[in-house]
Write an enzyme that holds these catalytic residues in place. Structure first.
Site, PDB file in Angstrom:
ATOM      1  N   TYR A  23       0.799  -1.238   0.000  1.00 42.97           N
ATOM      2  CA  TYR A  23       0.000   0.000   0.000  1.00 42.97           C
ATOM      3  C   TYR A  23       0.828   1.283   0.000  1.00 42.97           C
ATOM      4  CZ  TYR A  23      -3.622  -3.371   1.134  1.00 42.97           C
ATOM      5  OH  TYR A  23      -4.466  -4.446   1.091  1.00 42.97           O
ATOM      6  N   ALA A  75     -12.262  -3.583   1.994  1.00 39.01           N
ATOM      7  CA  ALA A  75     -12.825  -4.942   2.041  1.00 39.01           C
ATOM      8  C   ALA A  75     -14.313  -4.992   1.657  1.00 39.01           C
ATOM      9  CB  ALA A  75     -12.621  -5.530   3.429  1.00 39.01           C
ATOM     10  N   ASP A  85     -25.981  -1.413  -3.756  1.00 40.21           N
ATOM     11  CA  ASP A  85     -27.344  -0.883  -3.908  1.00 40.21           C
ATOM     12  C   ASP A  85     -27.371   0.626  -3.687  1.00 40.21           C
ATOM     13  OD1 ASP A  85     -28.416  -3.336  -4.528  1.00 40.21           O
ATOM     14  OD2 ASP A  85     -29.125  -3.765  -2.500  1.00 40.21           O
ATOM     15  N   GLU A  96     -14.354   3.705  -8.976  1.00 36.05           N
ATOM     16  CA  GLU A  96     -13.846   2.773  -7.943  1.00 36.05           C
ATOM     17  C   GLU A  96     -12.329   2.825  -7.980  1.00 36.05           C
ATOM     18  OE1 GLU A  96     -15.164  -1.239  -8.613  1.00 36.05           O
ATOM     19  OE2 GLU A  96     -13.699  -2.075  -7.200  1.00 36.05           O
ATOM     20  N   HIS A  98      -8.590   1.499  -6.198  1.00 32.69           N
ATOM     21  CA  HIS A  98      -7.792   0.658  -5.294  1.00 32.69           C
ATOM     22  C   HIS A  98      -6.329   1.045  -5.432  1.00 32.69           C
ATOM     23  CE1 HIS A  98     -11.228  -1.840  -4.456  1.00 32.69           C
ATOM     24  NE2 HIS A  98     -11.491  -1.797  -5.749  1.00 32.69           N
ATOM     25  N   ILE A  99      -5.666   1.138  -4.313  1.00 37.11           N
ATOM     26  CA  ILE A  99      -4.242   1.496  -4.302  1.00 37.11           C
ATOM     27  C   ILE A  99      -3.421   0.377  -4.952  1.00 37.11           C
ATOM     28  CG2 ILE A  99      -2.272   1.913  -2.757  1.00 37.11           C
ATOM     29  CD1 ILE A  99      -4.441   3.097  -0.777  1.00 37.11           C
ATOM     30  N   SER A 100      -3.737  -0.854  -4.560  1.00 36.93           N
ATOM     31  CA  SER A 100      -3.033  -2.017  -5.118  1.00 36.93           C
ATOM     32  C   SER A 100      -3.797  -2.530  -6.341  1.00 36.93           C
ATOM     33  CB  SER A 100      -2.941  -3.115  -4.059  1.00 36.93           C
ATOM     34  OG  SER A 100      -4.251  -3.545  -3.685  1.00 36.93           O
ATOM     35  N   ARG A 105      -3.595  -9.947  -7.081  1.00 33.54           N
ATOM     36  CA  ARG A 105      -3.535 -10.503  -5.736  1.00 33.54           C
ATOM     37  C   ARG A 105      -4.348 -11.800  -5.631  1.00 33.54           C
ATOM     38  NH1 ARG A 105      -4.582  -5.835  -1.673  1.00 33.54           N
ATOM     39  NH2 ARG A 105      -3.760  -7.448  -0.293  1.00 33.54           N
TER      40      ARG A 105
END
Ligand code: CA2
Length: 143
Positions: A23, A75, A85, A96, A98-100, A105
């Site tokens: 991260y 998560a 929803d 959306e 995500h750092i990774s 993964r």
């Protein structure tokens, strides 16, 4: 001008302190500073919560008041139909983030519910991903 929202899910308040090989070393406070630089005059609501209920509440707030959302659901990406929803009720652009690179993964990180609503997904650019996501979001927002 309506605000844009940058929403962060569980454990991201610990960024920069653990697992830097995944991260990075940038803290969430530093990420917020960088985001504020990117948006300029546009109001920015930047939040982190460890609670699914609170995160959904923030999406509801964005539904009423926001022009666009960048969300790192952490998560909850892989578990929360309730979050999906809520995001489906939002009419503006959703990115959306995500750092990774979640696809590089383990299998459990591959199936994102949030991607079923997101207009775009950014993963694997590290902390810079937030800035890239906001630059893109500002081009997509209408008001
Ligand atoms: O890469 C990302 O941004 C993630 O959304 C981060 C989530 C993980 O569940 C996703 O698969 C990918 C986990 C965040 C855990 O937060 C930490 C913060 C500091 C140090 C270690 C973990």
């Amino acid at each position: 001008m309506k605000p844009v929202y940058v929403l962060n899910g569980p454990n991201l308040n610990r960024l920069g302190k653990r697992e830097p090989h995944i991260y990075g070393t940038t803290t969430l406070a530093e990420i917020e500073e960088n985001c504020r630089r990117v948006v300029g005059e546009r109001p920015l609501i930047f939040r982190q919560t460890n609670s699914e209920e609170t995160l959904i509440g923030l999406v509801h707030e964005a539904i009423d008041e926001g022009a666009g959302i960048v969300i790192n659901p952490a998560a909850f990406t892989f578990t929360s139909l309730a979050l999906l929803d809520a995001l489906k009720m939002f009419e503006g652009p959703v990115i959306e983030l995500h750092i990774s690179n979640i696809h590089k993964r383990e299998q459990i990180y591959h199936k994102s519910y949030v991607s079923m609503r997101a207009d775009a997904v950014i993963a694997g650019l590290g902390a810079y991903g937030y800035e890239a996501a906001l630059v893109a979001l500002l081009r997509l927002v209408k008001d």
